[in-house]
Scaffold this active site. Structure first.
Site, PDB file in Angstrom:
ATOM      1  CD1 TRP A 190      44.652  11.624  54.825  1.00 37.26           C
ATOM      2  CD2 TRP A 190      43.828   9.956  56.067  1.00 37.26           C
ATOM      3  NE1 TRP A 190      43.288  11.721  54.799  1.00 37.26           N
ATOM      4  CE2 TRP A 190      42.755  10.708  55.545  1.00 37.26           C
ATOM      5  CE3 TRP A 190      43.542   8.862  56.866  1.00 37.26           C
ATOM      6  CZ2 TRP A 190      41.431  10.393  55.806  1.00 37.26           C
ATOM      7  CZ3 TRP A 190      42.209   8.554  57.136  1.00 37.26           C
ATOM      8  CH2 TRP A 190      41.170   9.314  56.604  1.00 37.26           C
ATOM      9  CG  HIS A 191      45.035   6.612  59.529  1.00 34.31           C
ATOM     10  ND1 HIS A 191      45.611   6.181  58.366  1.00 34.31           N
ATOM     11  CD2 HIS A 191      43.799   6.064  59.556  1.00 34.31           C
ATOM     12  CE1 HIS A 191      44.760   5.407  57.710  1.00 34.31           C
ATOM     13  NE2 HIS A 191      43.652   5.321  58.411  1.00 34.31           N
ATOM     14  N   GLY A 192      46.975  10.423  61.462  1.00 40.23           N
ATOM     15  CA  GLY A 192      47.206  11.267  62.627  1.00 40.23           C
ATOM     16  C   GLY A 192      48.635  11.718  62.743  1.00 40.23           C
ATOM     17  CG  PHE A 231      41.862   9.434  61.674  1.00 37.84           C
ATOM     18  CD1 PHE A 231      42.749   9.649  62.722  1.00 37.84           C
ATOM     19  CD2 PHE A 231      41.291   8.187  61.545  1.00 37.84           C
ATOM     20  CE1 PHE A 231      43.049   8.637  63.617  1.00 37.84           C
ATOM     21  CE2 PHE A 231      41.591   7.172  62.432  1.00 37.84           C
ATOM     22  CZ  PHE A 231      42.464   7.398  63.468  1.00 37.84           C
TER      23      PHE A 231
END
Lengths: 304, 482
Positions: free
Chosen positions: B325-327, B482
């Site tokens: 999800w963060h990248g 993000f």
């Protein structure tokens, strides 16, 4: 609600007062010995140097990137290096020099690349420091875009009055002091100093400002009307920084080439390896200074 | 629009005055103002992507209403999947398209079938991961009949686009935030002052701590091959301060701003670096995201109810998805997996809920054991941050390799700014204040509230002066990407 607003008003009012007091505290010793304060002498050069003259306009890429003596010897022109700091903004630099232009002057513009992006050309922290500490009369000639830009710089200026380094500093070894200049306005103080390693510039993220191209062409028209000739060149820049900003710099080159301006060289011609740099991406060591100056002379000579 | 910008300093008072003085009589108009100002706030960055928010809003509003009228399970599922596909489709396209493409290309090349497909130059819309999850939670809750769908479009649009938390959270649940748009807001002096205090502390964390730490973290991580293990350790430490100051600072400003408008958002960071184990860390770090994954992914997968294998599987899934999800980079996936590895022993030994309270509650100092546990947890977190911050997995391994070499025991050396010593003193001051305020919602929630006004104000002025004095080079909030 009334109580809240009253408290907010008093809190920020008091803070505003402290802020105003800070801003109008006397000019600090640091500011008095800073290279910006050399502006007075640069104005005097513009006023008094006899024709035929060649005037260089730009930021610190000129201060730390020109050997005017070689220019004088090669081109038989009296050089004035009017460069100071990029964040004074190109617009101020051009407006400021106009009253001093004489018929027959050659004017070479070497703006740092950031001037073509966002609102950088309308000035930032150094412009405010210059106006507050050195040249308050300059406020009268500011344009609305410059006023708008300066809003962000007030807190930084305010803090210069409270930094201990504004009062206690090693003036003799300060490479940004007003003692660094020679009689033409170049810094020769750093010529026999050791270079430092430094990281390349960040990529320019702002969008291209087409208004700056118009500003330069207007400036060219005014100079032509006064009987002077404008040439534009690219600033000396570290190769690695040019690589990082390759797209942005090509855009500048492309837009400048669409105009009728006289352009000296290419960005690549004025980019230099780390071995010729001094302590940041726009500043050259003595060897770099000489190399850049010679290239400039070659480019100007082909036009003269 | 950035919170730490002049634009926001002008924008906020204008919206505040309009909200409380001009249209304070009509709730619908107040909500409409929130929608308009939120769209202005977002459009300031790039107006083209407003259409994405509007489209998501329309889809989930319609799906919500249809779900309430539909009794047929298949049709209800179809509606739910419509929302999931639309929202995750946008997210997948804008955020992960090039990542998957690159990895497919690599995989085909590996098996001897090189392909050369065209990559797209995609701009990642700011905050897409946040508002997508927020609006998805609404549809899932309506589907599960935990929440009545709204037929008030303006209230729903306000909920999706609420500007304080639109681009970097906290990811609010519809069950908490949406009902607040139905009720008339009454100005509350104490809440507003609290909000201002939280904004001030958030600004301090972002502008002083995060932006200054970022300069050193960037310097060291970007040139990591040139530095010794001791310097690289400091680089990781600076990054730990950067990411905490940046993200929790943003959350503080978001929560504080919401309070000015009469809204209560949930706490997003509860002093995570004072955690005694990784499980506690994850209950205190980015709480709104962790609980989102817990409720909408971990529990539906069976949570920790099944056998050992199921627990292990679900733990890895939740941490890896959270990392992803963060990248769109393998570094985030490894970061997630590493945290799963940290967490698993606690889960399997049923010790993941042993530290539920605040460390050294009611005391000034922790016990030796608590101190040791906190330090160990922080060190593990630091190790994981190296993956999070590195350009690629290889970079992270080279970085760690140098840390765990004999050069760890040399003097750190890197270029520092004039104010480096002052910055370090400020960091110590910051850690102290955070420690003292660790039982509250934010560090200075109660600090100084009982002092006499002149002293209290001097304290606030001092923070503002430090903000001016030590403000680092303005950096974008990390979590924007993000």
């Amino acid at each position: 609600m009334r109580r809240f607003f009253k408290q907010i008003f008093v809190f920020f009012g008091l803070f505003g007062l402290i802020f105003l007091v800070g801003i109008f505290l006397p000019v600090t010793p640091g500011a008095r010995s800073n290279m910006l304060s050399y502006k007075v002498q640069k104005d005097s050069l513009l006023q008094n140097v006899a024709s035929p003259r060649i005037i260089f306009i730009g930021g610190s890429n000129l201060v730390f990137g020109l050997n005017s003596q070689i220019i004088k010897d090669s081109l038989q022109l009296n050089p004035i290096n009017n460069g100071l700091a990029a964040s004074m903004g190109l617009v101020y630099m051009m407006d400021d020099v106009l009253p001093y232009i004489k018929k027959g002057d050659y004017v070479v513009l070497a703006p740092e690349y950031q001037n073509f992006y966002g609102s950088f050309a309308y000035g930032g922290n150094d412009l405010l420091r210059l106006l507050m500490d050195v040249q308050r009369s300059g406020f009268y000639n500011l344009r609305k875009e410059q006023w708008r830009n300066l809003i962000k710089s007030w807190p930084t200026y305010f803090m210069t009055k409270f930094r201990y380094r504004s009062y206690f500093f090693d003036s003799e070894n300060d490479i940004y002091g007003k003692h660094i200049f020679n009689e033409y306005g170049d810094s020769n103080f750093h010529w026999n100093r050791e270079s430092n390693e430094f990281p390349p510039l960040y990529p320019i993220k702002d969008s291209f400002n087409y208004a700056i191209i118009r500003e330069i062409t207007d400036f060219n028209t005014k100079l032509n009307e006064m009987g002077a000739i404008l040439m534009i060149t690219y600033p000396a820049l570290q190769e690695a920084s040019l690589e990082i900003n390759a797209v942005q710099v090509s855009k500048i080159q492309e837009e400048l080439e669409k105009t009728d301006l006289i352009i000296l060289g290419t960005p690549q011609r004025y980019s230099f390896p780390d071995s010729l740099m001094f302590e940041q991406a726009y500043h050259l060591s003595k060897q770099g200074v000489d190399k850049r100056t010679k290239r400039l002379i070659e480019d100007i000579s082909t036009l003269k | 629009m950035l919170f730490n910008s002049l634009d926001f300093a002008i924008f906020l008072p204008i919206v505040f005055i309009l909200y409380w003085f001009v249209i304070n009589k009509k709730l619908r108009l107040q909500n409409l103002l929130i929608v308009v100002s939120s769209y202005v706030f977002y459009g300031w960055w790039d107006w083209r992507f407003l259409s994405l928010i509007l489209f998501s809003t329309l889809v989930d509003y319609t799906v919500g209403l249809r779900l309430s009228k539909e009794e047929n399970d298949t049709k209800r599922q179809f509606l739910l999947w419509t929302s999931i596909v639309v929202n995750l489709g946008f997210l997948g396209f804008f955020k992960y398209y090039n990542f998957f493409l690159d990895n497919f290309v690599m995989a085909f090349s590996f098996f001897g079938h090189p392909i050369n497909p065209q990559g797209l130059n995609i701009i990642l819309p700011v905050g897409i991961s946040f508002y997508t999850f927020q609006t998805l939670s609404y549809t899932i809750d309506v589907y599960k009949k935990k929440l009545e769908p709204t037929n008030n479009f303006i209230a729903f649009a306000s909920f999706v686009s609420f500007f304080p938390q639109l681009v970097a959270g906290p990811i609010e649940r519809a069950t908490n935030l949406l009902p607040q748009f139905y009720k008339k807001r009454v100005f509350n002096y104490n809440r507003a002052v609290d909000g201002l205090r939280q904004i001030l502390w958030g600004m301090f964390k972002k502008v002083v701590i995060a932006d200054n730490a970022a300069e050193y973290a960037n310097l060291i991580f970007n040139n990591s091959d040139d530095y010794s293990g001791s310097t690289l350790t400091l680089g990781a430490l600076f990054f730990a301060f950067q990411i905490y100051g940046d993200f929790s600072g943003y959350s503080d400003i978001a929560i504080g701003t919401s309070r000015l408008f009469g809204f209560n958002l949930k706490q997003n960071f509860a002093f995570p670096y004072f955690s005694r184990d990784i499980a506690e860390f994850w209950r205190r770090w980015h709480i709104s995201l962790s609980t989102w994954f817990r409720d909408y992914l971990y529990i539906p997968l069976g949570g920790s109810r099944g056998g050992t294998w199921m627990k292990v599987r679900n733990t890895f899934i939740i941490f890896i998805v959270s990392g992803f999800w963060h990248g769109a980079n393998w570094t985030f996936i490894v970061w997630g997996a590493l945290n799963a590895i940290y967490f698993l022993p606690l889960l399997l030994l049923k010790r993941n809920r042993q530290n539920l309270g605040v460390v050294a509650e009611g005391k000034y100092l922790p016990s030796l054991r608590e101190f040791f546990n906190m330090t160990t947890t922080f060190a593990l977190t630091l190790l994981a941050w190296v993956f999070f911050r590195s350009d690629n997995v290889g970079h992270a391994f080279r970085y760690l390799n140098e840390i765990f070499s004999s050069s760890l025991f040399t003097m750190p050396q890197f270029e520092v700014k004039d104010d480096f010593m002052i910055f370090n003193i400020v960091i110590l001051f910051f850690v102290l204040i955070e420690w003292l305020g660790r039982e509250d919602q934010f560090a200075i929630e109660k600090l100084g509230t009982k002092w006499r006004k002149p002293f209290r104000w001097i304290f606030y002025y001092a923070i503002i002066m430090v903000l001016f004095y030590l403000r680092g080079k303005q950096q974008e909030f990390i979590y924007f990407q993000f």
